[in-house]
Write a protein that holds these residues in place. Structure first.
Motif, short mmCIF file in Angstrom:
data_model
loop_
_atom_site.label_atom_id
_atom_site.label_comp_id
_atom_site.label_asym_id
_atom_site.label_seq_id
_atom_site.Cartn_x
_atom_site.Cartn_y
_atom_site.Cartn_z
N PHE A 50 0.81 -1.21 0.00
CA PHE A 50 0.00 0.00 0.00
C PHE A 50 0.85 1.27 0.00
CE2 PHE A 50 -3.00 -3.19 1.31
CZ PHE A 50 -4.14 -2.82 0.62
N GLU A 51 1.95 1.27 0.75
CA GLU A 51 2.87 2.39 0.70
C GLU A 51 4.27 1.91 1.09
OE1 GLU A 51 -0.22 3.51 2.33
OE2 GLU A 51 0.11 2.20 4.04
N PHE A 52 5.21 2.14 0.20
CA PHE A 52 6.60 1.76 0.47
C PHE A 52 7.50 2.52 -0.50
CE2 PHE A 52 4.98 -1.09 -2.75
CZ PHE A 52 6.04 -1.35 -3.60
N GLN A 53 8.80 2.38 -0.30
CA GLN A 53 9.77 3.08 -1.14
C GLN A 53 10.39 2.09 -2.12
OE1 GLN A 53 13.60 4.51 0.56
NE2 GLN A 53 12.89 6.56 0.03
N ASP A 54 10.38 2.44 -3.40
CA ASP A 54 10.96 1.53 -4.39
C ASP A 54 12.47 1.72 -4.45
OD1 ASP A 54 11.46 3.81 -5.88
OD2 ASP A 54 9.85 3.47 -7.32
N GLU A 55 13.12 0.97 -5.34
CA GLU A 55 14.57 0.98 -5.40
C GLU A 55 15.15 2.30 -5.90
OE1 GLU A 55 15.63 -2.40 -7.71
OE2 GLU A 55 15.07 -3.85 -6.16
N SER A 56 14.32 3.11 -6.56
CA SER A 56 14.80 4.41 -7.03
C SER A 56 14.61 5.50 -5.99
CB SER A 56 14.06 4.80 -8.32
OG SER A 56 12.68 4.98 -8.07
N GLY A 57 14.04 5.13 -4.83
CA GLY A 57 13.85 6.10 -3.76
C GLY A 57 12.51 6.79 -3.77
N GLU A 58 11.63 6.44 -4.73
CA GLU A 58 10.31 7.05 -4.81
C GLU A 58 9.32 6.27 -3.93
OE1 GLU A 58 9.40 9.80 -6.44
OE2 GLU A 58 11.49 10.12 -7.03
N TYR A 59 8.41 6.99 -3.28
CA TYR A 59 7.37 6.34 -2.51
C TYR A 59 6.24 5.94 -3.45
CZ TYR A 59 9.63 7.77 1.82
OH TYR A 59 10.52 7.91 2.84
N VAL A 60 5.90 4.65 -3.40
CA VAL A 60 4.90 4.08 -4.31
C VAL A 60 3.98 3.17 -3.51
CG1 VAL A 60 6.42 4.19 -6.33
CG2 VAL A 60 6.44 2.15 -4.88
N GLY A 61 3.05 2.53 -4.20
CA GLY A 61 2.13 1.60 -3.57
C GLY A 61 0.70 1.93 -3.93
N ILE A 62 -0.23 1.07 -3.55
CA ILE A 62 -1.63 1.27 -3.89
C ILE A 62 -2.14 2.61 -3.38
CG2 ILE A 62 -3.97 0.39 -3.53
CD1 ILE A 62 -2.76 -2.43 -3.37
N ASP A 63 -1.89 2.91 -2.09
CA ASP A 63 -2.37 4.16 -1.52
C ASP A 63 -1.75 5.37 -2.21
OD1 ASP A 63 -3.92 2.75 0.20
OD2 ASP A 63 -2.77 3.20 2.01
N VAL A 64 -0.42 5.32 -2.38
CA VAL A 64 0.29 6.46 -2.97
C VAL A 64 -0.16 6.69 -4.40
CG1 VAL A 64 2.55 7.41 -3.55
CG2 VAL A 64 2.28 6.06 -1.47
N ASP A 65 -0.28 5.61 -5.16
CA ASP A 65 -0.70 5.76 -6.56
C ASP A 65 -2.14 6.24 -6.69
OD1 ASP A 65 1.80 4.79 -7.00
OD2 ASP A 65 1.21 3.06 -8.21
N ILE A 66 -3.01 5.76 -5.80
CA ILE A 66 -4.41 6.22 -5.81
C ILE A 66 -4.48 7.71 -5.49
CG2 ILE A 66 -6.58 6.11 -4.52
CD1 ILE A 66 -6.30 3.09 -4.44
N LEU A 67 -3.74 8.12 -4.45
CA LEU A 67 -3.73 9.53 -4.06
C LEU A 67 -3.16 10.40 -5.18
CD1 LEU A 67 -4.29 11.64 -1.87
CD2 LEU A 67 -2.00 11.20 -0.97
N THR A 68 -2.10 9.91 -5.83
CA THR A 68 -1.51 10.65 -6.94
C THR A 68 -2.49 10.80 -8.10
OG1 THR A 68 0.71 9.86 -6.35
CG2 THR A 68 0.41 10.70 -8.59
N ALA A 69 -3.18 9.70 -8.43
CA ALA A 69 -4.15 9.74 -9.53
C ALA A 69 -5.30 10.69 -9.21
CB ALA A 69 -4.68 8.33 -9.81
N ILE A 70 -5.78 10.66 -7.95
CA ILE A 70 -6.88 11.53 -7.55
C ILE A 70 -6.44 12.99 -7.56
CG2 ILE A 70 -8.35 12.19 -5.59
CD1 ILE A 70 -8.60 9.21 -4.93
N SER A 71 -5.22 13.26 -7.08
CA SER A 71 -4.73 14.65 -7.05
C SER A 71 -4.61 15.21 -8.47
CB SER A 71 -3.38 14.72 -6.33
OG SER A 71 -2.36 14.09 -7.09
N GLU A 72 -4.17 14.37 -9.41
CA GLU A 72 -4.08 14.82 -10.80
C GLU A 72 -5.46 15.05 -11.40
OE1 GLU A 72 -1.81 11.77 -12.65
OE2 GLU A 72 0.11 12.44 -11.80
#
Length: 484
Positions: A50-72
């Motif tokens: 749901f929320e974690f940091q990927d290998e590139s240092g970006e925070y990703v996950g179901i929650d983060v991606d949903i919030l990003t999509a909604i904010s856009e």
């Protein structure tokens, strides 16, 4: 010679002040938007998928991606404030953040304190045990065993309910990776967690299995403080409808829970360092900046309080004694919570996590330095001050020219030791959302579940940093002594 020395001190103070401004004005926030109005959103970044940091240092996950999509979709901007789940709830209650998204179950108790969006995900808790554990096949087998749970979660609530029927102990943790490791390392026999989170962890190579089926679960919701930011909740609900209709929601959930999700692979020690070196270096940088700024402030304030203790004035003695007694008696983690959560509520202001961290470390370290200054002055023979006074020198000049130079030599080893302690104390500040070196390690573990190698790497980085700083401090000490 005196002018040169003063110039060096001035340059050092200017450098530390510049670091403070740079960190406060240009913090390394995740998903930081361009200048303009934006919301601060708390999240627990150790809760894959749901929320974690990927290998590139970006925070990703179901929650983060949903919030990003909604904010856009809705045209608002946000910054993520990473912290553990329970600290995130406190930050939301104290209005230090505007909202929280962290796979947060909508429960009647939480609805009394928070306003929730429409549900965006349904999940239930499940029990897991070690892969090689054939003793536990149901809840009744937990009798006399130990269970690991995460503070404030529905898994913890389920374990508490079962504990009324079956006699077992509960170990509580602030992050998922910690409780998983507790089970794998055989300190606990079972763990309770939301099914999608545990299934993802097992898919990534965690050696656990499900002896029971998942329980009926709660719905996850985006939360704001009661009566606060209603427009944010409305935008979340409207955006959620839109991304479900246009297929974005389905794409996000399939990305992390679908059959195409790649299984985790165990990596070697060196590969782990190489892949995460940038993130670890960034965390170590924040640790160092926090330490330098806090210690510089504490050195100045501690010297003043220490001089209060050494003066003939009874009033100043009492002030110093009260300060030292209170600040040394309060645990650092309690002081951090007080500065970041309670003070803003009392004063009706918001302060950044970094500022709260600096204030916390400075207040705590000042108390110890004050005692070291007092002890250093007390270690100088009284005859030194009496001799200076008999020559007609005033008290202040006698202290500055005769007593303090000798006291400083005595204090230097203790001050070096206190600097090292302050550096290590920065790890506690992760509870208020500061991603220093220790928290960086936790975030990486939440992604790859390789806690053993990662904690060795973090320990080595602390050891190298402290050793280098200690050598530098010892060099400065020898030069000061030689100049005298």
């Amino acid at each position: 010679m005196e002018i040169k020395r003063k110039n060096k001190v001035f340059i050092g103070i200017l450098f530390l002040f510049t670091l403070l401004l740079n960190t406060v004005l240009f913090p390394a926030d995740v998903n930081a938007a361009e200048p303009g109005e934006k919301y601060i959103i708390a999240t627990d970044v150790t809760f894959a998928p749901f929320e974690f940091q990927d290998e590139s240092g970006e925070y990703v996950g179901i929650d983060v991606d949903i919030l990003t999509a909604i904010s856009e979709d809705q045209g608002f901007e946000f910054e993520l404030r990473p912290m553990n789940f329970s600290a995130g709830l406190q930050a939301l209650e104290s209005n230090q953040v505007d909202g929280m998204i962290a796979a947060m179950s909508i429960t009647p108790e939480r609805e009394e304190a928070f306003d929730f969006s429409d549900p965006y995900f349904d999940a239930g808790p499940v029990m897991a045990v070690r892969e090689d554990n054939d003793e536990i096949d149901g809840y009744s087998d937990l009798e006399g065993k130990t269970v690991a749970v995460k503070v404030g979660t529905t898994g913890a609530e389920l374990a508490s309910e079962l504990q009324e029927s079956y006699d077992f102990e509960i170990n509580q943790f602030e992050d998922s990776a910690g409780m998983y490791e507790d089970v794998v390392s055989r300190h606990s026999d079972a763990v309770f967690e939301d099914y999608p989170v545990m299934a993802y962890a097992i898919q990534q190579g965690l050696e656990l299995r499900f002896p029971t089926e998942p329980e009926e679960g709660d719905s996850y919701g985006f939360a704001v403080n009661k009566g606060e930011n209603p427009e944010l909740t409305e935008m979340f609900n409207a955006g959620l409808v839109n991304i479900r209709e246009n297929g974005t929601y389905q794409e996000i959930t399939e990305k992390y829970l679908g059959d195409s999700v790649e299984s985790g692979q165990q990596r070697g020690f060196l590969a782990l360092v190489q892949q995460n070196f940038g993130n670890l270096l960034s965390g170590m940088g924040r640790t160092l900046v926090l330490t330098l700024i806090s210690f510089a402030i504490a050195l100045l304030a501690g010297t003043i309080i220490g001089l209060f203790s050494a003066t003939p004035s009874k009033a100043l003695n009492v002030i110093a004694d009260i300060y030292v007694t209170i600040l040394r008696g309060i645990p650092l983690i309690v002081l951090a919570f007080f500065m970041y959560f309670t003070v803003p509520q009392l004063l009706g202001v918001q302060i950044t996590a970094f500022t709260a961290g600096v204030i916390t470390l400075s207040l705590n370290t000042t108390a110890y330095i004050a005692e070291q200054v007092r002890g250093g002055i007390a270690a100088v023979e009284k005859g030194q001050l009496e001799a200076a006074r008999s020559l007609g020198l005033p008290y202040g000049l006698s202290m500055r020219k005769v007593v303090l130079p000798q006291a400083i030599k005595i204090m230097i080893p203790s001050l070096i030791n206190q600097f090292v302690i302050t550096l290590k104390d920065t790890s506690i500040l992760s509870v208020i959302g500061i991603v220093e070196l220790t928290q960086t390690g936790r975030i990486i573990i939440a992604r790859n579940y390789q806690s053993g190698p990662m904690w060795i790497i973090v320990a080595i980085m602390y050891l190298v940093l402290i050793t280098l700083l200690t050598k530098l401090s010892n060099l400065i000490e020898r030069r000061l002594v030689a100049n005298d």
